[in-house]
Design a protein around this motif. Structure first.
Motif, PDB file in Angstrom:
ATOM      1  N   LYS A 146       0.836  -1.214   0.000  1.00 33.84           N
ATOM      2  CA  LYS A 146       0.000   0.000   0.000  1.00 33.84           C
ATOM      3  C   LYS A 146       0.861   1.251   0.000  1.00 33.84           C
ATOM      4  O   LYS A 146       1.737   1.394   0.850  1.00 33.84           O
ATOM      5  N   GLU A 188       1.833  -5.292   4.058  1.00 30.71           N
ATOM      6  CA  GLU A 188       0.981  -5.996   5.020  1.00 30.71           C
ATOM      7  C   GLU A 188       0.863  -7.476   4.729  1.00 30.71           C
ATOM      8  O   GLU A 188       0.838  -7.888   3.564  1.00 30.71           O
ATOM      9  N   GLU A 189       0.682  -8.191   5.795  1.00 30.72           N
ATOM     10  CA  GLU A 189       0.336  -9.610   5.705  1.00 30.72           C
ATOM     11  C   GLU A 189      -1.008  -9.721   4.977  1.00 30.72           C
ATOM     12  O   GLU A 189      -1.879  -8.869   5.157  1.00 30.72           O
ATOM     13  N   MET A 191      -4.679 -11.031   4.393  1.00 28.06           N
ATOM     14  CA  MET A 191      -5.747 -11.619   5.219  1.00 28.06           C
ATOM     15  C   MET A 191      -6.768 -12.273   4.292  1.00 28.06           C
ATOM     16  O   MET A 191      -7.269 -11.619   3.373  1.00 28.06           O
ATOM     17  N   GLU A 195     -15.100  -9.598   3.232  1.00 26.26           N
ATOM     18  CA  GLU A 195     -15.089  -8.242   3.782  1.00 26.26           C
ATOM     19  C   GLU A 195     -16.483  -7.786   4.210  1.00 26.26           C
ATOM     20  O   GLU A 195     -17.484  -8.196   3.627  1.00 26.26           O
TER      21      GLU A 195
HETATM   22  P1  AMP Z   1      -7.706  -0.374   1.590  1.00 24.99           P
HETATM   23  O1  AMP Z   1      -7.524   0.815   0.688  1.00 24.99           O
HETATM   24  O2  AMP Z   1      -6.693  -0.502   2.683  1.00 24.99           O
HETATM   25  O3  AMP Z   1      -9.114  -0.470   2.075  1.00 24.99           O
HETATM   26  O4  AMP Z   1      -7.579  -1.654   0.656  1.00 24.99           O
HETATM   27  C1  AMP Z   1      -8.370  -1.834  -0.507  1.00 24.99           C
HETATM   28  C2  AMP Z   1      -8.777  -3.271  -0.649  1.00 24.99           C
HETATM   29  O5  AMP Z   1      -7.616  -4.113  -0.733  1.00 24.99           O
HETATM   30  C3  AMP Z   1      -9.554  -3.796   0.546  1.00 24.99           C
HETATM   31  O6  AMP Z   1     -10.900  -3.501   0.455  1.00 24.99           O
HETATM   32  C4  AMP Z   1      -9.264  -5.296   0.441  1.00 24.99           C
HETATM   33  O7  AMP Z   1     -10.086  -5.892  -0.521  1.00 24.99           O
HETATM   34  C5  AMP Z   1      -7.851  -5.332  -0.055  1.00 24.99           C
HETATM   35  N1  AMP Z   1      -6.899  -5.447   1.074  1.00 24.99           N
HETATM   36  C6  AMP Z   1      -6.309  -4.438   1.729  1.00 24.99           C
HETATM   37  N2  AMP Z   1      -5.498  -4.913   2.704  1.00 24.99           N
HETATM   38  C7  AMP Z   1      -5.580  -6.259   2.670  1.00 24.99           C
HETATM   39  C8  AMP Z   1      -4.959  -7.326   3.413  1.00 24.99           C
HETATM   40  N3  AMP Z   1      -4.062  -7.078   4.366  1.00 24.99           N
HETATM   41  N4  AMP Z   1      -5.297  -8.594   3.092  1.00 24.99           N
HETATM   42  C9  AMP Z   1      -6.168  -8.850   2.084  1.00 24.99           C
HETATM   43  N5  AMP Z   1      -6.776  -7.903   1.345  1.00 24.99           N
HETATM   44  C10 AMP Z   1      -6.491  -6.611   1.618  1.00 24.99           C
END
Ligand code: AMP
Ligand code: GLY
Length: 423
Positions: A146, A188-189, A191, A195
């Motif tokens: 990210k 990040e690890e 997951m 959701e």
């Molecule tokens: P975020 O902008 O952090 O919400 O990430 C966008 C999307 O990426 C999330 O809605 C998840 O589908 C996916 N995602 C983010 N972090 C993870 C994680 N650590 N493990 C698995 N999927 C993730």
């Protein structure tokens, strides 16, 4: 009776306004900047004040004698609008700038979760390309990369192959795809799981949760295509059973609100937990937002039977324990109508002719719309959200799609499988 100023212009703010108007305690509503779905009497003129400037916001709000200000989007919250209004004694629904960092900075959110022992993915942050690469090679895939800062959700790559991770890091560090936010990455690890989004409304001391929703982030059916702001949502999400919700409260919301209090910054307003729920029903935090989700709000708020003016005022004034927030039976679904091309470059100024809804359960929430010479046109990628309540999920889905089948707007598209996985 309350004179209310609502800040924002999306489908989320249309749903908030719809619910505020149902309250006998609302005497008048103004919205800024608003969209084409708001009546003229509620829309403030463009340039009424400068949302980025403290003195302009304070002066406008004071002059108009609002009893409550409701802030929809994250940007003004991160800028500190609630602190500015608190200085002049105007109750505001939303968190302080300090608390809003929970969305504004991934590092802040992650370190707070660590201190509060809130379950989330293990992470490391790097500002050096080579060190980031070494870490990824050591940890292996799947892994999530990210870009830190506000990359509007686009800075996230879930990597299943080492080569995906190498490309993602190259784009961030060398190609500077995300500009300045590319100077730092959070790794990040991964997951696994499903959701869900759970909203909690807090007054700094007490809080309650709203029914869990599930968003559909990909542009096309079958969860294909690019990530978007959200193409539709439904609630309640069956994955969040009562048992799971209890865990979410005890292991996530309780410790988060507690740590904000201990740090001398009680969290007021809405805290959005984006969760991953594994096959054992254990929730972990993917991200926090400091505001209502969009489009989840367009299906969650129609389920609420409490008085939203009362709830927002109680949150702002620390009196949440005196309010009731009952939730109706059945289910609710929202399907987003988007402009062709969204989330990349898309058609604009599409003329919109909207048929009447023939059921009070169906509501058309405007998002990227505007009025030009009295005619409704599209201005944004997400144009409308068709929201429907039903006796159950199937009923709400079929009501939303029944309306969409009557719509005949060129250069638009919508997903045909919203809530499909839960039916
Ligand atoms: P975020 O902008 O952090 O919400 O990430 C966008 C999307 O990426 C999330 O809605 C998840 O589908 C996916 N995602 C983010 N972090 C993870 C994680 N650590 N493990 C698995 N999927 C993730
Ligand atoms: N629907 C995702 C969000 O509001 O961030």
């Amino acid at each position: 009776m309350s004179r209310i100023l609502l800040i924002g212009s999306g489908g989320r703010e249309s749903a908030i306004a719809y619910k505020l108007r149902q309250s006998p305690k609302l005497s008048s509503l103004h919205v800024f900047p608003g969209n084409g779905g708001f009546p003229e009497s509620e829309l403030l003129p463009a340039g009424a004040f400068d949302l980025k400037k403290k003195s302009s916001v304070q002066e406008f709000v004071k002059r108009n004698g609002y009893d409550l200000v409701v802030v929809g989007p994250e940007d003004p919250l991160v800028d500190g609008i609630c602190d500015w209004l608190s200085e002049i004694g105007v109750p505001t629904f939303g968190p302080s700038a300090y608390c809003a960092q929970v969305e504004g900075s991934k590092e802040f959110a992650k370190s707070l979760m660590k201190q509060a022992k809130v379950p989330t993915a293990k992470y490391e942050s790097f500002s050096d390309h080579t060190k980031a690469l070494d870490y990824v090679r050591k940890e292996g895939v799947p892994i999530v990369i990210k870009a830190d800062g506000l990359a509007a959700g686009k800075g996230v790559t879930v990597c299943f192959h080492l080569s995906d991770a190498e490309v993602a890091l190259k784009e961030i560090f060398l190609d500077k795809k995300f500009g300045e936010s590319g100077s730092k990455v959070v790794i990040e690890e991964f997951m696994a799981g499903q959701e869900a989004s759970v909203f909690a409304i807090s007054d700094g001391t007490d809080y309650f949760t709203l029914p869990a929703a599930q968003d559909h982030k990909r542009a096309f059916d079958g969860d294909l295509g690019p990530n978007t702001g959200g193409m539709g949502a439904y609630c309640p999400a069956p994955i969040v059973t009562e048992k799971v919700l209890e865990k979410v409260k005890r292991s996530i919301f309780d410790p988060m609100f507690e740590i904000f209090r201990r740090q001398g910054h009680p969290y007021k307003g809405l805290l959005y937990a984006g969760l991953m729920i594994d096959s054992q029903g254990e929730p972990k935090v993917v991200e926090f937002n400091c505001r209502f989700g969009d489009p989840e709000t367009q299906c969650v708020l129609p389920m609420l039977e409490g008085d939203l003016v009362e709830i927002f005022t109680a949150s702002a004034k620390g009196r949440l324990s005196e309010t009731q927030a009952s939730v109706g039976k059945g289910a609710s679904t929202v399907v987003v109508l988007a402009a062709k091309g969204y989330p990349e470059s898309y058609a604009k100024n599409i003329p919109l002719e909207l048929p009447q809804t023939d059921s009070k359960d169906v509501v058309v929430f405007h998002a990227g719309t505007s009025k030009k010479d009295g005619n409704l046109i599209s201005t944004g990628g997400r144009i409308l959200g068709i929201s429907a309540r039903g006796s159950d999920l199937k009923d709400s889905v079929s009501k939303a799609y029944a309306y969409l089948s009557k719509l005949n707007v060129p250069d638009t598209f919508y997903r045909k499988d919203i809530a499909g996985k839960a039916l």
